[in-house]
Design a protein around this motif. Structure first.
Motif, PDB file in Angstrom:
ATOM      1  N   GLU A 101      -7.432 -25.921   7.075  1.00 54.77           N
ATOM      2  CA  GLU A 101      -7.932 -25.789   8.456  1.00 54.77           C
ATOM      3  C   GLU A 101      -7.163 -24.708   9.211  1.00 54.77           C
ATOM      4  N   LYS A 150      -8.121 -30.437   4.959  1.00 53.73           N
ATOM      5  CA  LYS A 150      -7.162 -30.492   6.090  1.00 53.73           C
ATOM      6  C   LYS A 150      -6.134 -29.390   5.969  1.00 53.73           C
ATOM      7  N   SER A 193      -9.551 -34.715  -1.102  1.00 57.07           N
ATOM      8  CA  SER A 193      -9.206 -35.311   0.188  1.00 57.07           C
ATOM      9  C   SER A 193      -8.211 -34.461   0.969  1.00 57.07           C
TER      10      SER A 193
END
Length: 245
Positions: free
Chosen positions: A245, A242, A238
């Motif tokens: 990125e 992110k 999870s």
């Protein structure tokens, strides 16, 4: 009234002495077999993090080859004695970073006897860890920084040790070798791991023997995205897209 005030002061002192991250510290003892067949034991430290993983120095568990046996010790309650927790296996090693990622297996009682599965110690282990998966502060490695780490008191318990970074860097190479894998904090913020100093590195942290929070996350997330080493590790799955990125 004075008794109440005294009790509160003692409680505050105890809290200051035992920050929550002390619960997630691990003592690592690895057994290596020498070419002559004799056993050599290497002691170091580590940190329990998300997804049941343990971070430590690669020197603690890998020296030209994997350790024959890795045993983890910790304290289940702050202020309580250090005791056997489990055995462990290596999931990943990066010798350049001096970082190893372990997975606990074959949980034991406090006397190192292997427990039948399932068992409460394994269930509790999955719930108690330091949450590493957040944006790091990227604190500058300034010599004026005050850092904290856990200090082992004759196998009796872990306690907090505070020291200025400039004084930490003056600790002898022999003492630093004995501390490899030690998690370092600035108050309650994770700074990084104590690792082997690499004088020729372009990385300032590795020159002084500190692998920072952001560098550890980068390593973990690259493994998560490019390999199957951390398959079914939900928190990494999870967090990492992110972060990268």
């Amino acid at each position: 009234m004075m008794r109440i005030v005294l009790f509160l002061l003692l409680a505050l002192n105890a809290y200051a002495e035992y920050p929550q991250w002390l619960k997630y510290g691990i003592k690592v003892i690895s057994e290596f077999k020498s070419p002559k067949g004799t056993q050599k034991y290497v002691e170091g430290y580590g940190l329990i993090i998300n997804d049941g993983l343990i971070l430590t120095s690669s020197r603690n568990v890998y020296r030209d080859k994997k350790a024959e046996e890795i045993t983890l010790y910790h304290t289940e309650m702050l202020g309580e004695p250090i005791a056997c927790l489990s055995h462990a296996r290596i999931l990943a090693v990066d010798d350049n970073l001096d970082l190893a990622v372990l997975e606990a297996e074959r949980f034991t009682d406090i006397y190192c006897n292997i427990l039948p599965e399932p068992n409460l110690r394994e269930e509790n282990f999955a719930k108690v860890y330091f949450n590493l998966l957040f944006a790091p502060l990227d604190l500058p490695l300034d010599e004026r920084l005050e850092i904290s780490y856990f200090k082992e008191q004759d196998w009796s318990q872990f306690s907090r040790q505070r020291i200025a970074l400039k004084d930490f860097l003056k600790i002898s190479d022999k003492e630093r070798e004995a501390m490899l894998g030690m998690p370092l904090f600035v108050e309650d913020e994770f700074l990084g791991l104590d690792v082997r100093k690499t004088s020729g590195s372009k990385n300032k942290g590795l020159q002084i023997g500190i692998l920072t929070h952001s560098e550890i996350l980068e390593f973990l997330c690259k493994l998560e995205s490019e390999t199957s080493v951390f398959k079914n590790r939900r928190e990494l799955d999870s967090f990492c897209p992110k972060f990268l990125e």
